[in-house]
Scaffold this motif. Structure first.
Motif, PDB file in Angstrom:
ATOM      1  N   ASN A 141       6.841  -1.096   9.919  1.00  0.00           N
ATOM      2  CA  ASN A 141       6.720  -0.112  10.985  1.00  0.00           C
ATOM      3  C   ASN A 141       7.438   1.162  10.536  1.00  0.00           C
ATOM      4  N   GLN A 142       7.416   2.188  11.356  1.00  0.00           N
ATOM      5  CA  GLN A 142       7.957   3.480  10.944  1.00  0.00           C
ATOM      6  C   GLN A 142       9.469   3.401  10.672  1.00  0.00           C
ATOM      7  N   PHE A 143      10.177   2.629  11.475  1.00  0.00           N
ATOM      8  CA  PHE A 143      11.613   2.430  11.284  1.00  0.00           C
ATOM      9  C   PHE A 143      11.882   1.739   9.949  1.00  0.00           C
ATOM     10  N   GLU A 144      11.139   0.675   9.674  1.00  0.00           N
ATOM     11  CA  GLU A 144      11.332  -0.069   8.429  1.00  0.00           C
ATOM     12  C   GLU A 144      10.966   0.776   7.219  1.00  0.00           C
ATOM     13  N   LEU A 145       9.922   1.588   7.341  1.00  0.00           N
ATOM     14  CA  LEU A 145       9.541   2.494   6.259  1.00  0.00           C
ATOM     15  C   LEU A 145      10.690   3.436   5.930  1.00  0.00           C
ATOM     16  N   PRO A 191       4.574  -1.015  -4.466  1.00  0.00           N
ATOM     17  CA  PRO A 191       3.319  -1.341  -3.765  1.00  0.00           C
ATOM     18  C   PRO A 191       2.366  -0.160  -3.763  1.00  0.00           C
ATOM     19  N   ARG A 192       1.095  -0.433  -4.008  1.00  0.00           N
ATOM     20  CA  ARG A 192       0.118   0.662  -4.052  1.00  0.00           C
ATOM     21  C   ARG A 192      -0.501   0.922  -2.697  1.00  0.00           C
ATOM     22  N   THR A 193      -0.408  -0.044  -1.798  1.00  0.00           N
ATOM     23  CA  THR A 193      -1.031   0.088  -0.481  1.00  0.00           C
ATOM     24  C   THR A 193       0.030  -0.089   0.599  1.00  0.00           C
ATOM     25  N   VAL A 194       0.053   0.853   1.545  1.00  0.00           N
ATOM     26  CA  VAL A 194       1.051   0.822   2.614  1.00  0.00           C
ATOM     27  C   VAL A 194       0.335   0.986   3.954  1.00  0.00           C
ATOM     28  N   LEU A 195       0.596   0.066   4.866  1.00  0.00           N
ATOM     29  CA  LEU A 195       0.174   0.194   6.257  1.00  0.00           C
ATOM     30  C   LEU A 195       1.424   0.444   7.086  1.00  0.00           C
ATOM     31  N   VAL A 196       1.457   1.556   7.805  1.00  0.00           N
ATOM     32  CA  VAL A 196       2.596   1.867   8.670  1.00  0.00           C
ATOM     33  C   VAL A 196       2.169   1.598  10.105  1.00  0.00           C
ATOM     34  N   THR A 197       2.791   0.614  10.719  1.00  0.00           N
ATOM     35  CA  THR A 197       2.478   0.274  12.102  1.00  0.00           C
ATOM     36  C   THR A 197       3.413   1.036  13.031  1.00  0.00           C
ATOM     37  N   SER A 198       2.996   1.203  14.264  1.00  0.00           N
ATOM     38  CA  SER A 198       3.843   1.833  15.288  1.00  0.00           C
ATOM     39  C   SER A 198       4.335   3.213  14.860  1.00  0.00           C
ATOM     40  N   VAL A 199       3.419   4.050  14.409  1.00  0.00           N
ATOM     41  CA  VAL A 199       3.769   5.443  14.091  1.00  0.00           C
ATOM     42  C   VAL A 199       3.887   6.213  15.406  1.00  0.00           C
ATOM     43  N   GLU A 200       5.039   6.847  15.607  1.00  0.00           N
ATOM     44  CA  GLU A 200       5.277   7.583  16.851  1.00  0.00           C
ATOM     45  C   GLU A 200       5.640   9.020  16.512  1.00  0.00           C
ATOM     46  N   ALA A 235      -2.460   3.941   3.620  1.00  0.00           N
ATOM     47  CA  ALA A 235      -2.620   4.779   2.434  1.00  0.00           C
ATOM     48  C   ALA A 235      -2.688   3.908   1.194  1.00  0.00           C
ATOM     49  N   ASP A 236      -3.522   4.358   0.251  1.00  0.00           N
ATOM     50  CA  ASP A 236      -3.567   3.733  -1.069  1.00  0.00           C
ATOM     51  C   ASP A 236      -3.913   4.812  -2.084  1.00  0.00           C
ATOM     52  N   ASP A 237      -4.350   4.413  -3.277  1.00  0.00           N
ATOM     53  CA  ASP A 237      -4.625   5.394  -4.324  1.00  0.00           C
ATOM     54  C   ASP A 237      -5.765   6.341  -3.965  1.00  0.00           C
TER      55      ASP A 237
END
Length: 283
Positions: free
Chosen positions: A144-148, A174-183, A197-199
């Motif tokens: 999530n955004q906090f963990e990122l 990591p080449r691929t990132v999913l960010v959950t709970s973006v506020e 996001a990825d390449d």
């Protein structure tokens, strides 16, 4: 597709493998669940029964799977909440062994450590362990955004800073990132977003915010996104499908008045997502 999923399990409710396995099965994925704890319920209730499984016992279960000749067939190793420090070594060793048997396999890590409202809720050593050893070994991460922000030692807030934090995470391994709970501060009131996001680029999707705490929804999100991304190769497609399914799961759960995810009742949302949200390319 075959997924080796190393996560917690509960008898009552749906978190960890008890949240991730059924949605994956419902979309046709073969799952090999390995439990790191076997609790009566998630710890958010304040009381629970059952054992935390020792790293040696987790390792023994995985070794038995390896002895059956399964490792060359595994496409994804998936991990989530890590209750103790020792389990990381087991996961990282498993990832290395699976990739040796199948070089096309990927490791998807949900780096569970906390959120913006409650802060970190894992043992103090876990976030550092995730940042320094586990995340660099992953191909896909779903913070999530906090963990990122913690992983990258940055402060993602608006779109530009969140994308910069994603780039910092991708530079870690990591080449691929999913960010959950973006506020984002400039988002419309009553909405929430996810970003992938990825390449090949970056995409964001916005949904109405459902005002409830839903333990296990992140586990479902990580599992579905990983499976859809692995099968389609498209971060945008995986983001759209996952968002549709999880939104309908949360909506049904909220409308039910129940505390636990209505996981089984929402199965059509995984098998046939409505694709009701527009995914926007932002880079």
């Amino acid at each position: 597709m075959k997924v080796l999923s190393i996560q917690s399990a509960v008898a009552y409710g749906h978190v960890g493998n008890s949240a991730a396995v059924f949605p994956l099965q419902r979309i046709g994925v073969e799952v090999m669940p390995v439990y790191t704890v076997n609790f009566s319920n998630h710890t958010g209730y304040g009381a629970w029964g059952g054992p935390m499984i020792s790293p040696d016992d987790v390792r023994a279960v995985i070794a038995g799977v390896e002895d059956r000749g399964a490792f060359p067939q595994i496409d994804v190793v998936l991990s989530g909440y890590q209750g103790g420090e020792g389990i990381a070594d087991v996961i990282l060793d498993t990832v290395a062994r699976v990739k040796a048997a199948n070089p096309d396999a990927v490791y998807a890590c949900d780096p569970v450590m906390g959120n913006a409202k409650s802060g970190c809720f894992v043992a103090p050593a876990i976030p550092i362990l995730l940042r320094e050893r586990v995340v660099p070994a992953a191909d896909i991460i779903t913070p999530n955004q906090f963990e990122l922000g913690f992983l990258t030692e940055t402060e993602p807030t608006d779109l530009d800073s969140t994308l910069a934090s994603v780039d910092a995470a991708r530079a870690m391994g990591p080449r691929t990132v999913l960010v959950t709970s973006v506020e984002r501060p400039d988002r419309p009131e009553g909405t929430i977003e996810m970003l992938a996001a990825d390449d090949t680029g970056a995409w964001i999707v916005r949904t109405p915010h459902i005002p409830m705490k839903a333990n296990g929804s992140g586990d479902v999100t990580a599992a579905l996104f990983t499976a859809h991304y692995r099968s389609t190769g498209s971060a945008a497609e995986a983001l759209a499908r996952t968002t549709s399914s999880v939104f309908d799961l949360l909506t049904r759960t909220h409308e039910s008045g129940e505390r636990e995810l209505q996981l089984v009742e929402s199965q059509e949302a995984y098998a046939h997502p409505r694709m009701q949200f527009t995914v926007e390319q932002v880079r």
